[in-house]
Design a protein around this motif. Sequence first.
Motif, PDB file in Angstrom:
ATOM      1  N   LEU A   1      38.163  25.675  30.686  1.00 37.18           N
ATOM      2  CA  LEU A   1      39.133  26.824  30.366  1.00 37.18           C
ATOM      3  C   LEU A   1      39.101  28.061  31.548  1.00 37.18           C
ATOM      4  O   LEU A   1      39.927  28.445  32.085  1.00 37.18           O
ATOM      5  N   LEU A   2      37.668  28.142  31.989  1.00 38.73           N
ATOM      6  CA  LEU A   2      37.445  29.355  32.955  1.00 38.73           C
ATOM      7  C   LEU A   2      37.984  28.583  34.355  1.00 38.73           C
ATOM      8  O   LEU A   2      38.493  29.489  35.062  1.00 38.73           O
ATOM      9  N   ALA A   3      37.953  27.545  34.503  1.00 41.96           N
ATOM     10  CA  ALA A   3      38.126  26.702  35.692  1.00 41.96           C
ATOM     11  C   ALA A   3      39.666  27.013  35.939  1.00 41.96           C
ATOM     12  O   ALA A   3      40.347  27.423  36.965  1.00 41.96           O
ATOM     13  N   SER A   4      40.451  26.666  34.994  1.00 40.85           N
ATOM     14  CA  SER A   4      42.034  26.932  34.805  1.00 40.85           C
ATOM     15  C   SER A   4      42.496  28.196  35.180  1.00 40.85           C
ATOM     16  O   SER A   4      43.434  28.555  35.896  1.00 40.85           O
ATOM     17  N   GLN A   5      41.728  29.236  34.515  1.00 43.98           N
ATOM     18  CA  GLN A   5      42.112  30.595  34.686  1.00 43.98           C
ATOM     19  C   GLN A   5      41.736  31.194  36.041  1.00 43.98           C
ATOM     20  O   GLN A   5      42.528  31.988  36.539  1.00 43.98           O
ATOM     21  N   SER A   6      40.813  30.539  36.855  1.00 43.49           N
ATOM     22  CA  SER A   6      40.721  31.056  38.144  1.00 43.49           C
ATOM     23  C   SER A   6      41.508  30.405  39.079  1.00 43.49           C
ATOM     24  O   SER A   6      41.420  30.547  40.417  1.00 43.49           O
ATOM     25  N   ASP A   7      42.247  29.209  38.915  1.00 43.44           N
ATOM     26  CA  ASP A   7      43.045  28.551  39.800  1.00 43.44           C
ATOM     27  C   ASP A   7      44.187  29.481  40.306  1.00 43.44           C
ATOM     28  O   ASP A   7      45.058  30.086  39.932  1.00 43.44           O
ATOM     29  N   PRO A   8      44.002  29.804  41.744  1.00 40.84           N
ATOM     30  CA  PRO A   8      44.910  30.442  42.568  1.00 40.84           C
ATOM     31  C   PRO A   8      46.126  30.007  42.913  1.00 40.84           C
ATOM     32  O   PRO A   8      47.040  30.855  43.703  1.00 40.84           O
ATOM     33  N   ASP A   9      46.543  28.750  42.494  1.00 41.56           N
ATOM     34  CA  ASP A   9      47.461  28.016  42.923  1.00 41.56           C
ATOM     35  C   ASP A   9      48.753  28.768  42.440  1.00 41.56           C
ATOM     36  O   ASP A   9      48.949  28.747  41.144  1.00 41.56           O
ATOM     37  N   PRO A  10      49.819  29.263  43.153  1.00 38.05           N
ATOM     38  CA  PRO A  10      50.874  30.097  42.536  1.00 38.05           C
ATOM     39  C   PRO A  10      51.894  29.309  41.863  1.00 38.05           C
ATOM     40  O   PRO A  10      52.548  29.687  40.847  1.00 38.05           O
ATOM     41  N   ALA A  11      51.760  28.116  42.114  1.00 35.10           N
ATOM     42  CA  ALA A  11      52.718  27.129  41.411  1.00 35.10           C
ATOM     43  C   ALA A  11      52.217  27.081  39.895  1.00 35.10           C
ATOM     44  O   ALA A  11      52.846  26.432  39.024  1.00 35.10           O
ATOM     45  N   ARG A  12      50.867  27.356  39.568  1.00 34.27           N
ATOM     46  CA  ARG A  12      50.370  27.232  38.080  1.00 34.27           C
ATOM     47  C   ARG A  12      50.516  28.490  37.372  1.00 34.27           C
ATOM     48  O   ARG A  12      49.693  29.123  36.657  1.00 34.27           O
ATOM     49  N   GLY A  13      51.888  29.002  37.444  1.00 41.26           N
ATOM     50  CA  GLY A  13      52.148  30.265  36.784  1.00 41.26           C
ATOM     51  C   GLY A  13      52.039  31.475  37.505  1.00 41.26           C
ATOM     52  O   GLY A  13      52.348  32.343  36.732  1.00 41.26           O
ATOM     53  N   GLY A  14      51.691  31.623  38.525  1.00 48.57           N
ATOM     54  CA  GLY A  14      51.731  32.941  39.520  1.00 48.57           C
ATOM     55  C   GLY A  14      53.197  33.297  39.895  1.00 48.57           C
ATOM     56  O   GLY A  14      53.190  34.466  40.472  1.00 48.57           O
ATOM     57  N   VAL A  15      53.912  32.424  40.013  1.00 43.38           N
ATOM     58  CA  VAL A  15      55.554  32.662  40.380  1.00 43.38           C
ATOM     59  C   VAL A  15      56.303  32.665  39.541  1.00 43.38           C
ATOM     60  O   VAL A  15      56.351  31.677  38.951  1.00 43.38           O
ATOM     61  N   PRO A  16      57.250  33.605  39.412  1.00 44.61           N
ATOM     62  CA  PRO A  16      58.266  33.701  38.224  1.00 44.61           C
ATOM     63  C   PRO A  16      59.275  32.472  38.607  1.00 44.61           C
ATOM     64  O   PRO A  16      59.868  32.319  39.562  1.00 44.61           O
ATOM     65  N   LEU A  17      59.643  31.576  37.437  1.00 43.34           N
ATOM     66  CA  LEU A  17      60.708  30.716  37.700  1.00 43.34           C
ATOM     67  C   LEU A  17      61.770  31.044  36.800  1.00 43.34           C
ATOM     68  O   LEU A  17      61.760  31.623  35.727  1.00 43.34           O
ATOM     69  N   PRO A  18      63.136  30.491  37.141  1.00 45.95           N
ATOM     70  CA  PRO A  18      64.399  30.741  36.465  1.00 45.95           C
ATOM     71  C   PRO A  18      64.502  29.868  35.239  1.00 45.95           C
ATOM     72  O   PRO A  18      65.557  29.662  34.537  1.00 45.95           O
ATOM     73  N   THR A  19      63.481  29.235  34.757  1.00 45.46           N
ATOM     74  CA  THR A  19      63.901  28.193  33.692  1.00 45.46           C
ATOM     75  C   THR A  19      64.362  28.630  32.456  1.00 45.46           C
ATOM     76  O   THR A  19      65.019  28.052  31.908  1.00 45.46           O
ATOM     77  N   VAL A  20      63.682  29.567  32.012  1.00 42.03           N
ATOM     78  CA  VAL A  20      63.742  30.313  30.732  1.00 42.03           C
ATOM     79  C   VAL A  20      65.406  30.774  30.776  1.00 42.03           C
ATOM     80  O   VAL A  20      66.094  30.304  29.992  1.00 42.03           O
ATOM     81  N   ARG A  21      66.048  31.464  31.718  1.00 44.29           N
ATOM     82  CA  ARG A  21      67.336  31.921  31.890  1.00 44.29           C
ATOM     83  C   ARG A  21      68.154  30.618  31.967  1.00 44.29           C
ATOM     84  O   ARG A  21      69.018  30.604  31.185  1.00 44.29           O
TER      85      ARG A  21
END
Length: 278
Positions: free
Chosen positions: A236-256
Amino acid sequence: MIGATGNVGRPLVAGLVARGTRPRILTRDPSSAPLATGVEAVVGDLDAPGCADEVLAGAEAAFVVTAGPQSAAHDRAIAEAVARHGVRHVVKVTSVAALPPVHDSYGAAHAAAEDAYRATGARCTFLRPAAFMSNTLQWHWSITDRSTVFQPFGDLPQAVVDPADVAEVALRVLTAPALGDRAYTLTGPEPLTPRQRARRLSDALGRPLTFVDAPPEQARRAMTDAGLPPAYVDGLLASQSDPDPARGGVPLPTVRELTGRPPRTFDGWLGAHVQLFT
């Protein structure tokens, strides 16, 4: 439905009932379940043999949320029941940690769950949210006790998503077959660090909060002292520290794209839930 009493499941149940669907839900405690007219409750626990069969027998589609250290075993049992009962469509909430390439044991567990559902032969739709806005509620104890937020990786941004948006997406893919059979990464409208979220929570509460960027080892010790297995905590801590912006760091238009409206903001979520922090 498995996971019908959580932050995603409750609004999804309401949406299904409003559309005239009669969902069958699993609950340990019927008194806390969203038992509106037309909702069938199965009382049980996934740790009990046969529980998943009771929920899924005769179902055409299944919505599944699992969480915690036992989630891997629960997903295997649910997937086996999906195959036995010929469920045609599975909508499973997983995580951005499952995005390839997988970097840690937490992501590997989510990826393995996705593989288990794919192996059933059902059409599988995976919803991979960035961190939930509702995870902010984990700060409640330290805010009320010490007016302090303790959080590792305080400057790592995530486009946190409102669980209600995930519920709306789940409703769309469950009721529009053409949208299913793929994976969707779901985010909120802006990347926010934990430090920024704490500052906004402070503003919403109208009182100062101290933010402490907790060392990962301190966070690990707190979680293991609370009874979580060390291997689960490490992943869990390893996943929280992942700096890859593709893993939730960049807003995507999917919900819209799927709901026809922009995702809810963190400030809006705070406005609706700030009373839970007092």
